[in-house]
Motif scaffolding. Structure first.
Motif, PDB file in Angstrom:
ATOM      1  N   LEU A 266       0.833  -1.203   0.000  1.00 18.93           N
ATOM      2  CA  LEU A 266       0.000   0.000   0.000  1.00 18.93           C
ATOM      3  C   LEU A 266       0.864   1.247   0.000  1.00 18.93           C
ATOM      4  O   LEU A 266       0.565   2.226  -0.679  1.00 18.93           O
ATOM      5  CB  LEU A 266      -0.924   0.022   1.220  1.00 18.93           C
ATOM      6  CG  LEU A 266      -2.183  -0.844   1.110  1.00 18.93           C
ATOM      7  CD1 LEU A 266      -3.033  -0.685   2.362  1.00 18.93           C
ATOM      8  CD2 LEU A 266      -2.993  -0.446  -0.119  1.00 18.93           C
ATOM      9  N   ARG A 267       1.930   1.181   0.746  1.00 20.99           N
ATOM     10  CA  ARG A 267       2.804   2.351   0.825  1.00 20.99           C
ATOM     11  C   ARG A 267       3.372   2.658  -0.550  1.00 20.99           C
ATOM     12  O   ARG A 267       3.469   3.799  -0.963  1.00 20.99           O
ATOM     13  CB  ARG A 267       3.933   2.079   1.826  1.00 20.99           C
ATOM     14  CG  ARG A 267       4.796   3.286   2.087  1.00 20.99           C
ATOM     15  CD  ARG A 267       5.585   3.172   3.364  1.00 20.99           C
ATOM     16  NE  ARG A 267       6.020   1.818   3.674  1.00 20.99           N
ATOM     17  CZ  ARG A 267       5.736   1.187   4.804  1.00 20.99           C
ATOM     18  NH1 ARG A 267       5.000   1.760   5.732  1.00 20.99           N
ATOM     19  NH2 ARG A 267       6.184  -0.026   5.018  1.00 20.99           N
ATOM     20  N   ARG A 268       3.729   1.581  -1.248  1.00 17.68           N
ATOM     21  CA  ARG A 268       4.341   1.778  -2.548  1.00 17.68           C
ATOM     22  C   ARG A 268       3.316   2.272  -3.573  1.00 17.68           C
ATOM     23  O   ARG A 268       3.579   3.181  -4.337  1.00 17.68           O
ATOM     24  CB  ARG A 268       4.966   0.465  -3.036  1.00 17.68           C
ATOM     25  CG  ARG A 268       5.626   0.561  -4.389  1.00 17.68           C
ATOM     26  CD  ARG A 268       6.576  -0.597  -4.613  1.00 17.68           C
ATOM     27  NE  ARG A 268       5.944  -1.898  -4.380  1.00 17.68           N
ATOM     28  CZ  ARG A 268       5.106  -2.486  -5.233  1.00 17.68           C
ATOM     29  NH1 ARG A 268       4.800  -1.876  -6.355  1.00 17.68           N
ATOM     30  NH2 ARG A 268       4.585  -3.660  -4.967  1.00 17.68           N
ATOM     31  N   VAL A 269       2.128   1.650  -3.555  1.00 18.84           N
ATOM     32  CA  VAL A 269       1.167   1.925  -4.607  1.00 18.84           C
ATOM     33  C   VAL A 269       0.294   3.142  -4.329  1.00 18.84           C
ATOM     34  O   VAL A 269       0.063   3.961  -5.191  1.00 18.84           O
ATOM     35  CB  VAL A 269       0.279   0.688  -4.860  1.00 18.84           C
ATOM     36  CG1 VAL A 269      -0.694   0.974  -5.981  1.00 18.84           C
ATOM     37  CG2 VAL A 269       1.148  -0.511  -5.184  1.00 18.84           C
ATOM     38  N   ARG A 270      -0.212   3.234  -3.136  1.00 14.17           N
ATOM     39  CA  ARG A 270      -1.051   4.376  -2.807  1.00 14.17           C
ATOM     40  C   ARG A 270      -0.654   4.894  -1.439  1.00 14.17           C
ATOM     41  O   ARG A 270      -1.327   4.616  -0.454  1.00 14.17           O
ATOM     42  CB  ARG A 270      -2.519   3.987  -2.840  1.00 14.17           C
ATOM     43  CG  ARG A 270      -2.973   3.561  -4.213  1.00 14.17           C
ATOM     44  CD  ARG A 270      -4.468   3.344  -4.258  1.00 14.17           C
ATOM     45  NE  ARG A 270      -5.209   4.587  -3.987  1.00 14.17           N
ATOM     46  CZ  ARG A 270      -6.535   4.644  -3.970  1.00 14.17           C
ATOM     47  NH1 ARG A 270      -7.245   3.574  -4.192  1.00 14.17           N
ATOM     48  NH2 ARG A 270      -7.147   5.781  -3.728  1.00 14.17           N
ATOM     49  N   PRO A 271       0.407   5.641  -1.407  1.00 13.22           N
ATOM     50  CA  PRO A 271       0.988   6.070  -0.136  1.00 13.22           C
ATOM     51  C   PRO A 271      -0.040   6.700   0.805  1.00 13.22           C
ATOM     52  O   PRO A 271       0.049   6.539   2.008  1.00 13.22           O
ATOM     53  CB  PRO A 271       2.029   7.104  -0.556  1.00 13.22           C
ATOM     54  CG  PRO A 271       2.340   6.788  -1.967  1.00 13.22           C
ATOM     55  CD  PRO A 271       1.074   6.243  -2.546  1.00 13.22           C
ATOM     56  N   ALA A 272      -1.025   7.385   0.225  1.00  8.99           N
ATOM     57  CA  ALA A 272      -1.966   8.095   1.080  1.00  8.99           C
ATOM     58  C   ALA A 272      -2.732   7.134   1.977  1.00  8.99           C
ATOM     59  O   ALA A 272      -3.101   7.464   3.095  1.00  8.99           O
ATOM     60  CB  ALA A 272      -2.936   8.903   0.241  1.00  8.99           C
ATOM     61  N   LEU A 273      -2.956   5.909   1.477  1.00  9.09           N
ATOM     62  CA  LEU A 273      -3.704   4.939   2.265  1.00  9.09           C
ATOM     63  C   LEU A 273      -2.900   4.446   3.441  1.00  9.09           C
ATOM     64  O   LEU A 273      -3.442   4.052   4.457  1.00  9.09           O
ATOM     65  CB  LEU A 273      -4.109   3.751   1.381  1.00  9.09           C
ATOM     66  CG  LEU A 273      -5.267   4.028   0.453  1.00  9.09           C
ATOM     67  CD1 LEU A 273      -5.453   2.848  -0.470  1.00  9.09           C
ATOM     68  CD2 LEU A 273      -6.526   4.275   1.269  1.00  9.09           C
ATOM     69  N   ALA A 274      -1.598   4.417   3.291  1.00 10.23           N
ATOM     70  CA  ALA A 274      -0.766   3.960   4.382  1.00 10.23           C
ATOM     71  C   ALA A 274      -0.459   5.128   5.324  1.00 10.23           C
ATOM     72  O   ALA A 274       0.340   5.015   6.224  1.00 10.23           O
ATOM     73  CB  ALA A 274       0.515   3.344   3.845  1.00 10.23           C
ATOM     74  N   GLY A 275      -1.108   6.231   5.081  1.00  4.98           N
ATOM     75  CA  GLY A 275      -0.904   7.387   5.941  1.00  4.98           C
ATOM     76  C   GLY A 275       0.368   8.127   5.624  1.00  4.98           C
ATOM     77  O   GLY A 275       0.840   8.929   6.393  1.00  4.98           O
ATOM     78  N   GLU A 276       0.928   7.848   4.441  1.00  2.45           N
ATOM     79  CA  GLU A 276       2.175   8.516   4.125  1.00  2.45           C
ATOM     80  C   GLU A 276       1.964   9.699   3.211  1.00  2.45           C
ATOM     81  O   GLU A 276       1.010   9.763   2.469  1.00  2.45           O
ATOM     82  CB  GLU A 276       3.117   7.528   3.441  1.00  2.45           C
ATOM     83  CG  GLU A 276       3.789   6.654   4.443  1.00  2.45           C
ATOM     84  CD  GLU A 276       5.094   6.134   3.919  1.00  2.45           C
ATOM     85  OE1 GLU A 276       5.458   6.497   2.781  1.00  2.45           O
ATOM     86  OE2 GLU A 276       5.733   5.370   4.642  1.00  2.45           O
ATOM     87  N   THR A 277       2.894  10.571   3.272  1.00  2.83           N
ATOM     88  CA  THR A 277       2.824  11.743   2.425  1.00  2.83           C
ATOM     89  C   THR A 277       3.041  11.352   0.971  1.00  2.83           C
ATOM     90  O   THR A 277       3.926  10.583   0.667  1.00  2.83           O
ATOM     91  CB  THR A 277       3.925  12.736   2.838  1.00  2.83           C
ATOM     92  OG1 THR A 277       3.808  12.946   4.229  1.00  2.83           O
ATOM     93  CG2 THR A 277       3.766  14.029   2.115  1.00  2.83           C
ATOM     94  N   ILE A 278       2.197  11.855   0.087  1.00  2.00           N
ATOM     95  CA  ILE A 278       2.446  11.649  -1.331  1.00  2.00           C
ATOM     96  C   ILE A 278       3.101  12.906  -1.871  1.00  2.00           C
ATOM     97  O   ILE A 278       2.785  14.015  -1.473  1.00  2.00           O
ATOM     98  CB  ILE A 278       1.172  11.470  -2.174  1.00  2.00           C
ATOM     99  CG1 ILE A 278      -0.028  11.115  -1.314  1.00  2.00           C
ATOM    100  CG2 ILE A 278       1.379  10.440  -3.242  1.00  2.00           C
ATOM    101  CD1 ILE A 278      -1.291  11.033  -2.150  1.00  2.00           C
TER     102      ILE A 278
END
Lengths: 229, 229
Positions: free
Chosen positions: A121-133
């Motif tokens: 998830l972090r790699r593909v859709r960072p926003a879902l993992a709570g990470e900054t895009i």
DNA sequence: CATTTTTTCGACAGATTTGTGACAATAAGA
DNA sequence: TCTTATTGTCACAAATCTGTCGAAAAAATG
């Protein structure tokens, strides 16, 4: 932040329940199906953020589910982690060729799977993992619900935020107005297509900086796309 | 993205309905005919992207339909998958000799057929599957709706884009003005043939680079073709 | 070389599509 | 409750695209 939606396709009931419980307690929203065709229907109804797919399920095989998910436009880009019982090399190879993003070999610990899911998830859709895009010079922090460009914080309304987030999750890709309505406003919203234009304009205004180029590309008779500056 | 158009020629009504339903739900646009001659008419009216052809139909035989499709310039290059009931080796051989691209032996699962169709389309027209096409020094990305030549992005209008995309899907092949009208403007468009010339000119202008040769070849009294540089 | 056929080119008016400011209705917050 | 933000639509302006002409150029024909 909205909980990432997982679709678990697994016909071993005991394992399915265990995983469902663990993922739910980690803040995921999990739906489960033991059957390939049913899973495809569920995926079509409400696009999941990630699919956990047992390779050896009854009925429609895992590899076929994978193919069909890839073929449908709505689910073509949903990451898939396959759960394979076999060590067999060619099974994994075939899986990855078909479009799976990662695989986990049974038996595995729930913790291990959690880690993979989070990683994908972090790699593909960072926003879902709570990470900054980060796209070009724009940064979006989904946890803080903040957007900044070149260090300057931007003031941005709710709809524009969702619109921008969607664009940043799929940079460069052109979306038609109706696709944007589905993605940002929700499927079946009965909203005038031209309204999208207005929100695009509001978004452009919100992210504009004096000396920066407009990163939103208008593609005449097709839609809009976000181009990293 | 526009749905791939299939033409199904099958006189077993039950099977035809099943397939029609399955393909429709996978995002294909399907038209069906139980009769060879009717099928040829339908193909002539609106060129399909792929033909599914039962080998054993009443009236004009499958092999004859295949031949006639190949003979007509408009449908000569449409991929054909034949559905054959017999295991007979020579039937398949004859089919492939006549110009079919692939065959599926009855009984088959809809799933299997879907996979074949997808594979053939991907091979023959990558853009239908969202892949970038590259012809000579021109690159076209259907997802981003973007065209570049030698790394430089080209500005190109909607009609010229569709025209170029069509040419790039069939490089080197010569198309008459009416073929181009059917393919790019849609069947039954009541547009002056000369108009094609004008758009060809506009396309030439759009993809021109100072030091590059014009990749569009005029074939006098026949039409135009795209020649990879 | 003159004639005929076909293609290129420039111009243009009408049609489409997109950008923009304003506005009323609604929701959210103080 | 009163203010302030946000939303979805319009109507109109601006930008861009389209299909057609007719004249000029180019290519075949004899």
């Amino acid at each position: 932040m909205s909980a990432p939606k997982l679709l678990l396709v697994e016909d071993d009931t005991a394992l399915a329940e265990l995983l469902e419980y663990r993922f739910a307690s980690e803040g995921y929203e999990v739906r489960t199906s033991a059957d390939g065709d049913e899973a495809l229907m569920m995926a079509a109804e409400d696009t999941p953020d990630l699919v956990l797919l047992d390779w050896m399920i009854e009925g429609t095989s895992g590899i076929e589910v994978c193919r069909r998910l890839r073929r449908d436009k709505a689910t073509a880009h949903v990451p898939i982690i396959m759960l394979t019982a076999r060590e067999a090399e060619d099974d994994r190879v075939r899986g990855l060729e078909t479009g799976a993003d990662d695989y986990v070999t049974k038996p595995f610990s729930p913790r291990e799977l959690l880690a993979r899911v989070s990683a994908v998830l972090r790699r593909v859709r960072p926003a879902l993992a709570g990470e900054t895009i980060e796209t070009g010079d724009i940064k979006l922090d989904p946890v803080a619900h903040r957007v900044e460009r070149r260090g300057r914080a931007l003031q941005i309304g709710p709809t524009e935020y969702r619109l921008l987030k969607f664009f940043m999750e799929h940079p460069r890709r052109v979306f038609s107005r109706s696709q944007l309505l589905d993605a940002v406003w929700g499927t079946g919203s009965e909203i005038e297509e031209r309204t999208v234009d207005v929100h695009i304009r509001r978004l452009r205004k919100a992210i504009a900086l004096d000396n920066a180029r407009d990163p939103i590309r208008t593609v005449r008779s097709a839609g809009y796309a976000l181009e990293p500056v």
